[in-house]
Design an enzyme around this catalytic site. Structure first.
Site, PDB file in Angstrom:
ATOM      1  N   ARG A  60      39.471  47.473  26.717  1.00 61.23           N
ATOM      2  CA  ARG A  60      39.445  46.171  27.376  1.00 61.23           C
ATOM      3  C   ARG A  60      38.639  45.147  26.563  1.00 61.23           C
ATOM      4  O   ARG A  60      38.993  43.965  26.482  1.00 61.23           O
ATOM      5  CB  ARG A  60      38.835  46.332  28.783  1.00 61.23           C
ATOM      6  CG  ARG A  60      38.804  45.052  29.575  1.00 61.23           C
ATOM      7  CD  ARG A  60      38.444  45.292  31.040  1.00 61.23           C
ATOM      8  NE  ARG A  60      38.482  44.044  31.783  1.00 61.23           N
ATOM      9  CZ  ARG A  60      37.443  43.533  32.431  1.00 61.23           C
ATOM     10  NH1 ARG A  60      36.279  44.167  32.456  1.00 61.23           N
ATOM     11  NH2 ARG A  60      37.552  42.389  33.074  1.00 61.23           N
ATOM     12  N   ASN A  89      34.497  37.687  31.843  1.00 62.54           N
ATOM     13  CA  ASN A  89      34.091  38.838  31.027  1.00 62.54           C
ATOM     14  C   ASN A  89      33.025  39.714  31.676  1.00 62.54           C
ATOM     15  O   ASN A  89      32.527  40.650  31.049  1.00 62.54           O
ATOM     16  CB  ASN A  89      33.607  38.336  29.657  1.00 62.54           C
ATOM     17  CG  ASN A  89      34.743  37.683  28.883  1.00 62.54           C
ATOM     18  OD1 ASN A  89      35.880  38.126  28.983  1.00 62.54           O
ATOM     19  ND2 ASN A  89      34.445  36.628  28.145  1.00 62.54           N
TER      20      ASN A  89
HETATM   21  C1  HEM Z   1      47.639  40.169  33.187  1.00 59.19           C
HETATM   22  C2  HEM Z   1      46.785  40.775  32.383  1.00 59.19           C
HETATM   23  C3  HEM Z   1      45.548  41.513  32.833  1.00 59.19           C
HETATM   24  C4  HEM Z   1      44.764  41.330  33.946  1.00 59.19           C
HETATM   25  C5  HEM Z   1      44.928  40.307  35.065  1.00 59.19           C
HETATM   26  C6  HEM Z   1      43.718  42.330  33.877  1.00 59.19           C
HETATM   27  C7  HEM Z   1      42.704  42.457  34.812  1.00 59.19           C
HETATM   28  C8  HEM Z   1      41.777  43.470  34.835  1.00 59.19           C
HETATM   29  C9  HEM Z   1      40.726  43.621  35.821  1.00 59.19           C
HETATM   30  C10 HEM Z   1      40.465  42.672  36.991  1.00 59.19           C
HETATM   31  C11 HEM Z   1      40.041  44.757  35.520  1.00 59.19           C
HETATM   32  C12 HEM Z   1      38.827  45.319  36.263  1.00 59.19           C
HETATM   33  C13 HEM Z   1      37.552  44.828  35.633  1.00 59.19           C
HETATM   34  C14 HEM Z   1      36.304  45.223  36.378  1.00 59.19           C
HETATM   35  O1  HEM Z   1      36.334  45.519  37.573  1.00 59.19           O
HETATM   36  O2  HEM Z   1      35.223  45.219  35.741  1.00 59.19           O
HETATM   37  C15 HEM Z   1      40.655  45.326  34.341  1.00 59.19           C
HETATM   38  C16 HEM Z   1      40.249  46.486  33.736  1.00 59.19           C
HETATM   39  C17 HEM Z   1      40.805  46.986  32.574  1.00 59.19           C
HETATM   40  N1  HEM Z   1      41.728  46.350  31.774  1.00 59.19           N
HETATM   41 FE1  HEM Z   1      42.843  44.770  32.285  1.00 59.19          FE
HETATM   42  N2  HEM Z   1      43.890  43.091  32.749  1.00 59.19           N
HETATM   43  C18 HEM Z   1      44.987  42.621  32.086  1.00 59.19           C
HETATM   44  C19 HEM Z   1      45.475  43.083  30.879  1.00 59.19           C
HETATM   45  C20 HEM Z   1      44.921  44.098  30.144  1.00 59.19           C
HETATM   46  C21 HEM Z   1      45.312  44.464  28.791  1.00 59.19           C
HETATM   47  C22 HEM Z   1      46.387  43.750  27.981  1.00 59.19           C
HETATM   48  C23 HEM Z   1      44.531  45.510  28.423  1.00 59.19           C
HETATM   49  C24 HEM Z   1      44.488  46.260  27.122  1.00 59.19           C
HETATM   50  C25 HEM Z   1      45.457  46.333  26.254  1.00 59.19           C
HETATM   51  C26 HEM Z   1      43.668  45.816  29.555  1.00 59.19           C
HETATM   52  C27 HEM Z   1      42.790  46.864  29.615  1.00 59.19           C
HETATM   53  C28 HEM Z   1      41.961  47.156  30.686  1.00 59.19           C
HETATM   54  C29 HEM Z   1      41.195  48.375  30.808  1.00 59.19           C
HETATM   55  C30 HEM Z   1      41.236  49.546  29.849  1.00 59.19           C
HETATM   56  C31 HEM Z   1      40.439  48.258  31.987  1.00 59.19           C
HETATM   57  C32 HEM Z   1      39.422  49.244  32.539  1.00 59.19           C
HETATM   58  C33 HEM Z   1      38.048  48.852  32.047  1.00 59.19           C
HETATM   59  C34 HEM Z   1      36.929  49.782  32.427  1.00 59.19           C
HETATM   60  O3  HEM Z   1      37.156  50.844  33.028  1.00 59.19           O
HETATM   61  O4  HEM Z   1      35.780  49.439  32.081  1.00 59.19           O
HETATM   62  N3  HEM Z   1      43.921  44.924  30.564  1.00 59.19           N
HETATM   63  N4  HEM Z   1      41.699  44.519  33.934  1.00 59.19           N
END
Ligand code: HEM
Ligand SMILES: *[C@@H]1O[C@H](CO)[C@@H](O)[C@H](O)[C@H]1NC(C)=O
Ligand SMILES: *[C@@H]1O[C@H](CO)[C@@H](O)[C@H](O)[C@H]1NC(C)=O
Length: 323
Positions: A60, A89
């Protein structure tokens, strides 16, 4: 051949060469710092062995870096007005892994390997360590000299509709297929309750849950995120295999078990739905796209967004500080 023509030809060849050199390429450090990639790998591995949830954190982190100012390590800069402190972030993790790899690399080949490249390599290694695919990461990125908390407004939000998600990705040169493929990253990692609990209790004007949530999954989520409970509680983005990089994210979206609203909406748009269906293995008679081949291709596109190369930017000595 006359001399003028010949000199034009030579000039043309030199320009072509300059263009080729001003691009990322596989093994950019193979002679300047041959151990760079191995050091990143072993550093990610040792942190992963202590805490496997660092893998989604690193993946992420790279995505957030690339979407603002390009993949230039701007997210790694510390300071209250730096990019990493933008609301979009909050919750990013894995900074210490990048700092650790950087200090080991500096001890071996000082001033050569960019923090932006270390982050791109670490994201690849994180996916592989989570039983996902691996791929060659083109390198040669330079570190940026700007990092501002006011520049993250283009980051996707979990409340975004599919059309807004498509717009935000296409502004970065990523098409609808890349969007769905990259969202497969949500097959690992977790999210805070506060990013989706409105779907559980107060989604419609009559105060009901989002009707697209699978009934049994709704009960599970309500148990994990009680009404008026702590919004900082964490829930797995993939209920079935939260630490394994597989296609279960797509099966969840198909079954109404996507956690974020932005994830579940992919099932309501004809274009994104067919890609989800394909990865989930749900289309009879058609040879499905293989997520493990498509994800690396989409990642290489993601990690090439607006990169700085050649003599642009700098090679930081410490990833959290400009030189
Ligand atoms: C429309 C696009 C996206 C939205 C709205 C989105 C939104 C989110 C949100 C809200 C979280 C939770 C964060 C938290 O609670 O701290 C998250 C976690 C995550 N996102 Fe996304 N994301 C998107 C695209 C992506 C992309 C393109 C990737 C990587 C290629 C990605 C990888 C991750 C990963 C791996 C997590 C887990 C992080 C953790 O466990 O610390 N996301 N995302
Ligand atoms: C539910 O949402 C509506 C509209 O957003 C809001 O006015 C209301 O206060 C919310 N109710 C609860 C119990 O959160
Ligand atoms: C609800 O989820 C279960 C398993 O997670 C699945 O078998 C079922 O088909 C889903 N229901 C719908 C309507 O998608």
């Amino acid at each position: 051949m006359n001399a003028i023509l010949l000199s034009f030809l030579i000039m043309f060849m030199m320009i072509t060469l300059a263009v080729i050199q001003a691009q990322l390429r596989n093994g950019f450090y193979s002679s300047s710092c041959p151990s760079a990639e191995a050091i990143v790998r072993s550093t990610v591995e040792s942190h992963f062995n202590k805490d496997p949830t660092i893998a989604p954190g690193l993946l992420r982190l790279h995505f957030h870096d690339c979407f603002v100012q390009g993949c230039d390590g701007s997210i790694l800069i510390a300071g209250s007005s730096a990019e990493r402190n933008a609301v979009q972030n909050i919750g990013l993790r894995g900074f210490e892994v990048i700092d650790d790899a950087k200090s080991q690399i500096e001890a071996t080949c000082p001033g050569v390997v960019s923090c932006a490249d270390i982050l791109a390599l670490a994201a690849r290694d994180a996916v592989h360590l989570s039983d996902g695919p691996s791929w060659l990461v083109p390198t040669g990125r330079r570190d940026g000299r700007i990092s501002s908390s006011t520049q993250s407004s283009n980051m996707p939000s979990p409340l975004d509709s599919v059309s807004v998600q498509k717009q935000k990705f296409s502004a970065k040169g990523l098409d609808d297929h890349d969007l769905v493929t990259l969202l497969g990253a949500h097959t690992i990692g977790q999210t805070d309750c506060r990013f989706f609990s409105y779907r559980l209790y107060n989604f419609t004007t009559t105060g009901n849950a989002d009707p697209t949530i699978n009934q049994s999954f709704l009960e599970l989520l309500q148990a994990q995120c009680p009404k008026n409970g702590d919004g900082l509680r964490k829930v797995a983005l993939d209920k079935d295999s939260p630490a394994k990089f597989d296609v279960s994210y797509f099966k969840n979206v198909r079954d109404g078990s996507g956690v974020l609203e932005s994830d579940q909406r992919l099932w309501e748009d004809a274009g994104t739905k067919s890609v989800v269906q394909n990865y989930a293995g749900n289309i009879r008679g058609i040879l499905g796209l293989r997520f493990e081949f498509e994800f690396p291709k989409a990642m290489i596109k993601l990690s090439s967004i607006e990169v700085k190369i050649g003599s642009e930017g700098e090679i930081r000595k410490v990833c959290s500080k400009f030189n």
